[in-house]
Design a protein around this motif. Structure first.
Motif, PDB file in Angstrom:
ATOM      1  N   GLU A 118       0.838  -1.195   0.000  1.00 49.37           N
ATOM      2  CA  GLU A 118       0.000   0.000   0.000  1.00 49.37           C
ATOM      3  C   GLU A 118       0.876   1.249   0.000  1.00 49.37           C
ATOM      4  O   GLU A 118       1.820   1.359   0.790  1.00 49.37           O
ATOM      5  CB  GLU A 118      -0.916   0.009   1.233  1.00 49.37           C
ATOM      6  N   LEU A 119       0.537   2.195  -0.865  1.00 51.05           N
ATOM      7  CA  LEU A 119       1.263   3.454  -0.946  1.00 51.05           C
ATOM      8  C   LEU A 119       0.565   4.525  -0.125  1.00 51.05           C
ATOM      9  O   LEU A 119      -0.671   4.554  -0.043  1.00 51.05           O
ATOM     10  CB  LEU A 119       1.356   3.918  -2.405  1.00 51.05           C
ATOM     11  N   SER A 120       1.346   5.395   0.467  1.00 50.25           N
ATOM     12  CA  SER A 120       0.781   6.520   1.209  1.00 50.25           C
ATOM     13  C   SER A 120       0.036   7.433   0.248  1.00 50.25           C
ATOM     14  O   SER A 120       0.467   7.640  -0.892  1.00 50.25           O
ATOM     15  CB  SER A 120       1.899   7.286   1.910  1.00 50.25           C
ATOM     16  N   PRO A 121      -1.075   8.038   0.688  1.00 49.10           N
ATOM     17  CA  PRO A 121      -1.809   8.956  -0.192  1.00 49.10           C
ATOM     18  C   PRO A 121      -1.190  10.344  -0.240  1.00 49.10           C
ATOM     19  O   PRO A 121      -1.697  11.219  -0.938  1.00 49.10           O
ATOM     20  CB  PRO A 121      -3.206   8.991   0.459  1.00 49.10           C
ATOM     21  N   ASN A 122      -0.095  10.564   0.492  1.00 50.98           N
ATOM     22  CA  ASN A 122       0.490  11.894   0.602  1.00 50.98           C
ATOM     23  C   ASN A 122       1.650  12.085  -0.373  1.00 50.98           C
ATOM     24  O   ASN A 122       2.150  11.140  -0.989  1.00 50.98           O
ATOM     25  CB  ASN A 122       0.973  12.133   2.037  1.00 50.98           C
ATOM     26  N   GLN A 123       2.123  13.337  -0.469  1.00 49.61           N
ATOM     27  CA  GLN A 123       3.228  13.671  -1.357  1.00 49.61           C
ATOM     28  C   GLN A 123       4.509  12.939  -0.985  1.00 49.61           C
ATOM     29  O   GLN A 123       5.397  12.765  -1.825  1.00 49.61           O
ATOM     30  CB  GLN A 123       3.470  15.188  -1.322  1.00 49.61           C
ATOM     31  N   ALA A 124       4.610  12.496   0.280  1.00 48.36           N
ATOM     32  CA  ALA A 124       5.808  11.771   0.717  1.00 48.36           C
ATOM     33  C   ALA A 124       5.998  10.471  -0.049  1.00 48.36           C
ATOM     34  O   ALA A 124       7.095   9.906  -0.069  1.00 48.36           O
ATOM     35  CB  ALA A 124       5.736  11.490   2.214  1.00 48.36           C
ATOM     36  N   ALA A 125       4.938   9.969  -0.683  1.00 47.07           N
ATOM     37  CA  ALA A 125       5.033   8.700  -1.423  1.00 47.07           C
ATOM     38  C   ALA A 125       5.716   8.868  -2.772  1.00 47.07           C
ATOM     39  O   ALA A 125       6.142   7.874  -3.371  1.00 47.07           O
ATOM     40  CB  ALA A 125       3.639   8.106  -1.624  1.00 47.07           C
ATOM     41  N   ILE A 126       5.866  10.076  -3.267  1.00 44.02           N
ATOM     42  CA  ILE A 126       6.360  10.300  -4.622  1.00 44.02           C
ATOM     43  C   ILE A 126       7.859   9.992  -4.703  1.00 44.02           C
ATOM     44  O   ILE A 126       8.634  10.389  -3.839  1.00 44.02           O
ATOM     45  CB  ILE A 126       6.085  11.748  -5.059  1.00 44.02           C
TER      46      ILE A 126
END
Length: 567
Positions: free
Chosen positions: A376-384
């Protein structure tokens, strides 16, 4: 004794849990408050609340991996390993309140009692503890306490001197891997219900598929031959071209046994379902039968892939793969190396929402064994950014693959320059989301009767891998190979054209002068525009080549050509 005023004003920590007991793979919430919280005026880091999880021995659940992401095994990482401990640091709000959620992964936790310790600094270090217990759910416990199954059996090796002795024994050397030519022994037990004197005996049917319509030798042990008696070899009463069956009568205690001779002229390498049926209940076990010619054929190999190479924040990554050319299907350890999140306040946003270390046992195959997990990927910009997946097994070399998380919301339209004033007639051709590395731009006329001519080329390159902007760049050349924009010293423009008092540079291409605008490298959105310097003239070079200089990073190139009426 009543508290003094000093006691009332003294700082302390209160810890609250959303439950007192949890199950493995369950999410827990830890919340609390620093009572009489006073934010630090000199070092805000002193305000952080550190939350530790400790087992019954006082040890913190920890996982290790080497600096290059290779997963540790036992003591092989004692020198070069970096430990990731189950320790959290949370910044409280102005009232001293704090909260976090954590997944009780079975990779780190077991069924036992754990202690949570919260500590911070308020004119000195203050601490508080609480405990919780991880227990199996009632549903799992009820399954453990459920009634015994009506039919159970195992597939066994032939280990005694002869088949007669083997079938007479209830001991089983359990195995589900056999070679063509072996004897496959089946031993089991049934629950005999309401057996009265003179009742019709209930038989057990044990079956195994076979690929060729030939009679198979079967040995069995049941009521026809008692536990202490001899074994009778016989052709089964019934058989088909797809299954061979042995009909066996259990002894007085419900024990039964039979055997199958896996002859070379009948059995091929493959997975076979052995079934036992008794009084309407059928159970199944899968065995693997291998011809010895397949052993050692090919080098063991581990393949790992994702369902896409590019994702958006909040998506689920499907990770799958195979172990090839080996009979071994042991546990696979997968480590997901995520982008650098040091620039984000992970106490405020969820930088990571899933475990970066996963373990999976592949589905058993012949010599190819499939597996799959999700991330699962974080929905926030930190995931980019770029993610690297590393996988390791006990029999194959380590392997890796990568994927990217992108957010194209930052792409903005390239606005026309002042020189490109709206004409009486104008048309724009747009080309979006080009992922190729080589792009040809051909400036055709709009149509045979059109008075519109190509006046401006504008392009944008979206770099999807955060932190790698300098490694992904545009190079624009004419059809004769002359480099106009690029990083090579031979290119006319190789840095940003924006300078004090100027936004473009004028270059001569062939016999014409052009105004070139370029953002330069190391930017998230690399842009350029090409416009003839003389007003009322068209771009006389009709063929352009755009090359995206990159490695494996996914990119998106956008361009548009403005056609105007030059009269």
């Amino acid at each position: 004794m009543a508290q003094t005023e000093t006691d009332d004003e003294q700082s302390k920590i209160i810890i609250n849990l959303d439950n007192s007991t949890y199950d493995l793979q369950q999410t827990m919430t830890v919340s609390g408050q620093v009572v009489n919280f006073t934010p630090s005026t000199t070092n805000p880091m002193n305000d952080i609340v550190e939350i530790r999880f400790m087992d019954s021995f006082g040890k913190i659940p920890t996982t290790s991996y080497t600096d290059d992401g290779t997963l540790c095994d036992n003591d092989t990482c004692m020198i070069s390993a970096s430990d990731q401990s189950f320790i959290f640091k949370v910044m409280p709000d102005q009232s001293g309140n704090f909260s976090l959620t954590a997944l009780l992964t079975p990779l780190l936790f077991n069924y036992e009692t754990y202690t949570i310790e919260a500590s911070t600094y308020q004119s000195g270090t203050i601490k508080a503890t609480t405990t919780f217990e991880i227990v199996a759910s009632e549903e799992e416990e009820s399954e453990l306490e459920s009634e015994p199954e009506k039919v159970v059996f195992e597939t066994c090796d032939l280990v005694m001197q002869n088949i007669k002795s083997e079938l007479a024994s209830t001991e089983c050397t359990s195995n589900d891997d056999f070679l063509v030519g072996d004897t496959l022994v089946v031993k089991g037990k049934v629950i005999r219900e309401n057996v009265s004197l003179g009742a019709i005996p209930q038989f057990i049917t044990v079956s195994i598929p076979y690929p060729k319509a030939m009679i198979l030798e079967i040995g069995h042990h049941g009521n026809y031959v008692t536990t202490s008696g001899s074994v009778e070899w016989r052709v089964p009463d019934t058989y088909s071209t797809t299954d061979i069956s042995a009909t066996v009568l259990p002894d007085s205690e419900g024990n039964f046994s039979t055997s199958f001779n896996l002859r070379n002229d009948i059995f091929d390498s493959g997975l076979y379902a052995v079934t036992s049926s008794y009084m309407g209940v059928t159970v199944e076990e899968t065995v693997r039968i291998i011809h010895d010619s397949m052993i050692g054929a090919g080098n063991p190999e581990l393949i790992i892939t994702t369902d896409k190479t590019e994702y958006s924040p909040g998506e689920t990554v499907q990770i799958s793969g195979q172990i090839l050319n080996t009979l071994v299907h042991d546990q696979i350890t997968i480590y997901i190396e995520s982008p650098d999140i040091s620039a984000y306040n992970c106490a405020v946003i969820d930088c990571l929402v899933d475990n970066n270390e996963k373990r999976v046992i592949p589905e058993k195959g012949l010599t190819h064994h499939d597996f799959s997990v999700t991330y699962e990927l974080s929905p926030n910009q930190a995931a980019i950014g770029k993610y690297t997946i590393r996988a390791a097994t006990s029999v194959t070399p380590d392997t890796q693959t990568s994927f990217f998380v992108t957010d194209e919301s930052s792409i903005v339209a390239v606005t026309p320059s002042d020189e490109e004033s709206p004409a009486l007639k104008k048309s724009i051709k747009k080309f979006n989301r080009i992922s190729e590395s080589e792009i040809s731009i051909t400036l055709d006329d709009m149509d045979a009767n059109s008075e519109l001519k190509p006046r401006v080329i504008q392009g944008s390159l979206f770099t999807t891998a955060r932190g790698q902007e300098a490694d992904v760049n545009i190079q624009v050349s004419t059809s004769d190979g002359s480099c106009i924009i690029g990083q090579d010293n031979s290119c006319m423009i190789n840095e940003s054209t924006r300078k004090p008092g100027a936004i473009y540079e004028t270059v001569t291409i062939g016999e014409e002068k052009y105004k070139i605008r370029y953002t330069g490298t190391d930017v998230r959105l690399e842009k350029f525009s090409i416009l003839p310097e003389a007003s009322g003239t068209e771009i006389d070079i009709k063929d352009w080549n755009v090359q995206i200089i990159k490695d494996e990073q996914p990119t998106r190139f956008y361009y548009k050509v403005s056609y105007v009426n030059l009269e």
